[in-house]
Design an enzyme around this catalytic site. Structure first.
Site, PDB file in Angstrom:
ATOM      1  N   SER B 335       0.802  -1.227   0.000  1.00  0.00           N
ATOM      2  CA  SER B 335       0.000   0.000   0.000  1.00  0.00           C
ATOM      3  C   SER B 335       0.829   1.270   0.000  1.00  0.00           C
ATOM      4  O   SER B 335       0.290   2.360  -0.186  1.00  0.00           O
ATOM      5  CB  SER B 335      -0.934   0.005   1.205  1.00  0.00           C
ATOM      6  N   ASP B 359     -16.873   1.737  -1.876  1.00  0.00           N
ATOM      7  CA  ASP B 359     -16.037   0.562  -1.567  1.00  0.00           C
ATOM      8  C   ASP B 359     -16.884  -0.497  -0.867  1.00  0.00           C
ATOM      9  O   ASP B 359     -17.114  -0.425   0.339  1.00  0.00           O
ATOM     10  CB  ASP B 359     -14.885   1.004  -0.660  1.00  0.00           C
ATOM     11  N   ASP B 372     -10.924  -6.776  -0.529  1.00  0.00           N
ATOM     12  CA  ASP B 372     -10.228  -5.953   0.455  1.00  0.00           C
ATOM     13  C   ASP B 372     -10.230  -6.792   1.716  1.00  0.00           C
ATOM     14  O   ASP B 372     -11.239  -7.369   2.078  1.00  0.00           O
ATOM     15  CB  ASP B 372     -10.997  -4.641   0.656  1.00  0.00           C
TER      16      ASP B 372
END
Lengths: 367, 629
Positions: B335, B359, B372
């Site tokens: 990330s 999301d 995720d």
């Protein structure tokens, strides 16, 4: 001068050849000077050589006083003894440095090949003198055999240098005795043809010496080292030389055996081309004087012996200087009268004593 | 004829003709003698006149030996003058193998008066194999005064063995700087050839050592110095007789680094017993402030040739202490890639900062569900929040919208996937994936689905900590990129003259200040109330950061299967990149802690300690973070 003194003087000088002695003394002084430098100013060694010279001169005087006919009588027994000793060496000799050259006779060790240097010419001269009236080809064959026996024994030791030089002294004598030209030419052709066989009969170290001569740089730290370093010494001397005691090759220890066989490298480095010319002139002077003595020698025996002695001296000088300057292979030959070493000095002086004897006993023979 | 008549009385049995023939032959021999002497004269003339110059040169070459005098090697100090590499004088016991009849006997003999360990013997044997026989090689180094006097008393027993006073290289900081300072070692054949092609071999006559790794290697030219010359007259045995002339050596130059030894120490210790790397850079100059690769090794072992046992231990270790992780280790950035992706989005005008992406916790592409990891979906995410909370879906979709090649073109400017040009050798380039790269590497076309995970720094992405630190510094410095350099300046030891290693702006990325502000603000948000908040809680300065997690798929090939460590080595690598202070950054860094899981937990505290010390001079008093499962 008091008559008694004159008589004493006469006793000491009547068989001495003043001209030859002067030349010999000059060469000896040159030798001492060079040796002093070569030994880095070692007085012990130099005075030792001076003592050797005294002894050699005394021996020369003795031989100068021995009439040639006595030598003539001694010739054959001496030769026989020499051959016997050489055979003894071959059978019981001591091996030193890989060669069987020495014979232990109880009291001391002797090197019979040294004796042969003078015994062989004497014997050959005696032989030709004996057969003077009826000289045939057969006599030359016998002479060749007399030459070949000791030469072969010495070659076997092995000592190629001495064998060749003794052969040379015999060959000069046979030539002077009148070996027919046709035989000489035939022999020359035969020798040329036998070269390859000679090569294969040589010992490894002998071949190596020959190879080293052709290309010394092939083994610069091994067998080529002597030649390379002595050639450098001679070349770097230039015309005027580096000056006495100033040779760098000499004093920094680059020349091996620089007091004995390679002493000429020291001389040439320090005295240059001028010095070399002086030395060559002195040696030539000795040779010329000896030639005169030879030419005027009274009998065939003395003529042949004197001629052989003269040419042998010339050959020793040439071979030594040729070796040091890199045109001949390294054979253990000292420079006459210059190199350190008593044996060589004494044997040279014996031969000069014989020359003097030949020159001064003529009138005695006549009367 | 007249001569003959002088001696008329001689009785010649043969005729006068015989005598004449003899004299004729004698004359021929006389001519022969003259020819022989003529040959000698010609030879002497050739040697002494024509070739005189040649032989004079040879005689001089025989006589004069040029002995090298090795210069002192320059020392290496940190920015505050703390020595990282220096020299000290000590005695060594050296053996010249060619002068010793039986080597083992000699060493056994020596061992009776001087302590010689099995390690010394092993090392000596190894040196023997690598060197020529006439060199003298050390059997023991650093002898005490007592040992020296004991050897001196017994010296006559050991021909070919000498005690020599020598300068030794020492690395007082040991393993902490092993990968950045590097070490020297004995010159090998390959290096001799290298020096020869560069025309520098002459300067290494008399030098036994050369820089092998790190700064010792890359700054070899400055550190080595100029070898002096002593002309001595020698005899045929090579013994010096007298000195003719002397040109003193010129010492090598000192290196003064940008590195801060204390900062390095804090960073090194902050890793605890974890493996990892940290690179901290001053974004305004590119000066490297700390350069850590852990574990390191003791560089002092290598100076006189490492013994085979120690070498095997280092080289075979599963921890790979010899690997310079900071410059040559490549890892997916995870990330930490996201801030750069956000900048790319702004650069290409693909997404507005305030544009909100939904999301749901996953992203469907081509029938594949990109997930995720978190249990509760984030819901509505704008650019700022996407960085602060590290949304994956935001970047899945972004990557998909940008396409692989535009991403690659943008990231290339930050230096991803190419060597930074740092002043040590052995840097890895990493992998910046693109269609062209994949074709070149695998001879395959790029699939659109492969772009998705690129957005969150996974997939083919693979970069060094140094690249990440450099990219971070560039972002912190408004897009002006400097070549990272460890050395600040080279100092001439005699004149004290300083030659700075110029901060060289590599390029200006021409990024818009408002774009940079958006991303940097978001990174500040990370440390304030995002994934880095816990690590930076209570910091008296404002900093920006970003956590990351690099997936470890499996144990790499070539490693031994050791059961107790397998589980640990399967874990993800923890990343953290940071800069501070936020308004005018003076430090930018990248940290990776191998197999430590989530970046916030293992890597961010290391960054905190480093920045605390750098900005506040605060030395951590709590023990390094220990592993918590």
């Amino acid at each position: 001068m008091h008559p008694a003194l004159r008589r004493i003087g006469h006793f000491f000088t009547r068989h001495i050849d003043g001209v030859l002695l002067t030349a010999v003394l000059l060469l000896m002084v040159t030798g001492l000077l060079t040796l002093f430098s070569a030994s880095n100013g070692n007085l012990v060694r130099t005075s030792g050589q001076l003592l050797n010279m005294m002894v050699a001169l005394a021996v020369m005087w003795v031989f100068a006083n021995v009439p040639p006919h006595v030598l003539q009588r001694m010739a054959l027994p001496l030769f026989g003894l020499g051959v016997a000793l050489l055979v003894g060496v071959a059978l019981f000799g001591e091996i030193v440095n890989g060669a069987r050259r020495w014979l232990d006779i109880g009291i001391t060790r002797i090197q019979p090949s040294e004796l042969m240097r003078i015994a062989l010419p004497m014997a050959l001269a005696w032989y030709f003198n004996r057969n003077e009236a009826t000289l045939r080809l057969r006599n030359f064959l016998v002479a060749a055999l007399m030459l070949a026996i000791p030469a072969a024994l010495i070659l076997r030791q092995p000592d190629l240098g001495t064998a060749l030089l003794i052969s040379a002294s015999g060959a000069y004598l046979i030539f002077l005795a009148g070996l027919p030209w046709r035989i000489i030419i035939a022999l020359g052709v035969a020798v040329a043809c036998s070269m390859p066989f000679l090569w294969s009969a040589m010992h490894d170290y002998q071949r190596q010496r020959v190879m080293t001569l052709i290309d010394p740089t092939a083994d610069p730290l091994g067998s080529g080292y002597h030649t390379i370093q002595s050639t450098i010494a001679v070349g770097s001397g230039g015309i005027l030389g580096k000056g006495w005691m100033n040779g760098t090759q000499t004093h920094l220890d680059f020349i091996p055996e620089r007091t004995t066989d390679f002493i000429f490298a020291v001389y040439a480095e320090e005295f240059g081309l001028i010095g070399n010319l002086v030395l060559l002139a002195m040696l030539l002077f000795v040779i010329a004087r000896a030639m005169m003595i030879t030419a005027n020698a009274p009998t065939l025996f003395t003529r042949l012996l004197a001629g052989s002695i003269t040419m042998t001296f010339c050959t020793y000088a040439f071979v030594n200087m040729g070796m040091v300057s890199g045109i001949l292979p390294v054979v253990g030959v000292p420079l006459p009268l210059i190199s350190y070493g008593g044996t060589s000095l004494v044997s040279i002086c014996i031969s000069f004593g014989i020359l003097m004897s030949i020159n001064t006993h003529k009138k005695l023979v006549q009367t | 004829m007249s001569e003959l008549s002088i001696n008329p009385g001689i009785e010649i049995r043969d005729s006068e003709r015989e005598l004449q023939r003899f004299r004729g032959r004698l004359g021929l021999l006389g001519i022969f003698a003259l020819i022989l002497f003529g040959i000698l004269f010609l030879r002497f003339f050739y040697l002494q006149v024509i070739q005189h110059g040649h032989y004079s040169t040879l005689a001089e070459a025989n006589r004069i030996s040029v002995l090298p005098i090795s210069p002192h090697r320059g020392i290496i100090v940190d920015r505050n003058g703390i020595e990282l590499a220096h020299n000290y004088s000590a005695y060594t016991l050296e053996i010249t193998p060619s002068k010793v009849a039986d080597l083992n006997d000699t060493i056994d003999e020596l061992a009776t008066i001087i302590d010689i360990t099995p390690r010394d013997r092993r090392r000596f044997r190894k040196l023997m194999e690598e060197s020529k026989r006439f060199e003298s090689l050390p059997i023991r180094t650093r002898l005490s005064d007592e040992e020296i006097s004991r050897f001196a008393a017994h010296r006559y027993r050991f021909p070919g063995v000498e005690a020599k006073a020598r300068l030794f290289r020492q690395y007082p900081q040991g393993e902490m700087f092993s990968h950045v300072v590097g070490h020297i070692g004995r010159i090998n054949q390959r290096e001799v050839e290298q020096l020869e092609t560069e025309g520098r071999l002459a300067n290494y006559r008399g030098s036994d050592y050369i820089g092998k790794t790190g700064l010792e290697q890359s700054y070899e030219k400055y550190l080595h110095g100029t070898t002096g010359i002593e002309e001595v007259e020698v005899d045929s045995g090579g013994r010096a007789v007298r000195v003719l002339s002397r040109t003193p050596p010129v010492s090598g130059n000192n290196l003064v680094l940008n590195l801060d030894a204390k900062l390095q120490e804090i960073a090194y210790n902050a890793f605890g017993d974890r493996r990892g790397a940290l690179v901290a850079i001053d974004p305004n100059t590119g000066g490297v402030l700390a350069f850590v690769s852990k574990p390191g090794f003791d560089p002092n072992l290598f100076v006189d040739g490492i013994d085979p046992v120690s070498w095997k231990e280092l080289n075979g270790s599963i921890d790979k202490p010899l690997l310079n992780r900071a410059a040559a280790g490549t890892y997916p950035p995870g990330s930490t890639f996201k801030p750069f992706m956000a900048l790319a989005a702004l650069f290409y005008n693909k997404r507005q900062p305030q544009q909100v992406i939904s999301d749901p916790g996953y992203f469907m592409f081509g029938g594949h569900r990109f997930r995720d990891g978190r249990p509760v979906p984030l819901g509505a995410v704008d650019m700022h929040r996407s960085i602060v909370v590290s949304s994956d879906v935001y970047y899945y979709t972004l990557a998909n919208e940008l396409g692989i090649d535009p991403i690659a073109r943008f990231m290339e400017k930050f230096g991803f996937g190419s060597r930074t040009g740092i002043d040590i050798i052995g840097e890895a380039a990493g992998v910046l994936p693109s269609t062209e790269w994949k074709m070149r590497r695998f001879k395959q076309k790029w699939y659109a689905g492969e772009t998705i995970s690129i957005g969150i720094g996974q997939g083919y992405n693979s970069y060094t900590p140094l690249q990440l630190a450099s990219a971070m510094a560039t972002l912190a410095n408004d897009g002006v990129m400097y070549r990272p350099h460890i050395v600040n300046y080279v100092e001439d030891i005699r004149t004290r003259e300083k030659t700075p290693i110029e901060p060289k702006p590599l390029r200006n990325l021409e990024l818009k200040p408002e774009h940079l502000k958006i991303v940097r603000d978001a990174m500040v948000g990370v440390n304030k109330d995002g994934t880095g908040a816990r690590a930076f809680a209570g910091a008296p300065y404002v900093s920006g950061g970003k956590t990351g997690t690099a997936q470890v798929i499996a144990i790499k090939q070539g490693e031994k299967y050791v059961e107790s460590r397998v589980a640990e080595r399967h874990r993800d690598h923890a990343w953290f990149i940071a800069f501070a202070p936020a308004d005018k950054p003076t430090i930018a860094l990248a940290v990776i802690a191998e197999n430590s899981g989530f970046g916030a937990r293992a890597a961010a505290p290391v960054a905190r300690q480093v920045i605390d010390y750098y900005l506040l001079g605060k030395v951590p008093n709590q023990p390094a973070p220990s592993e918590d499962n």
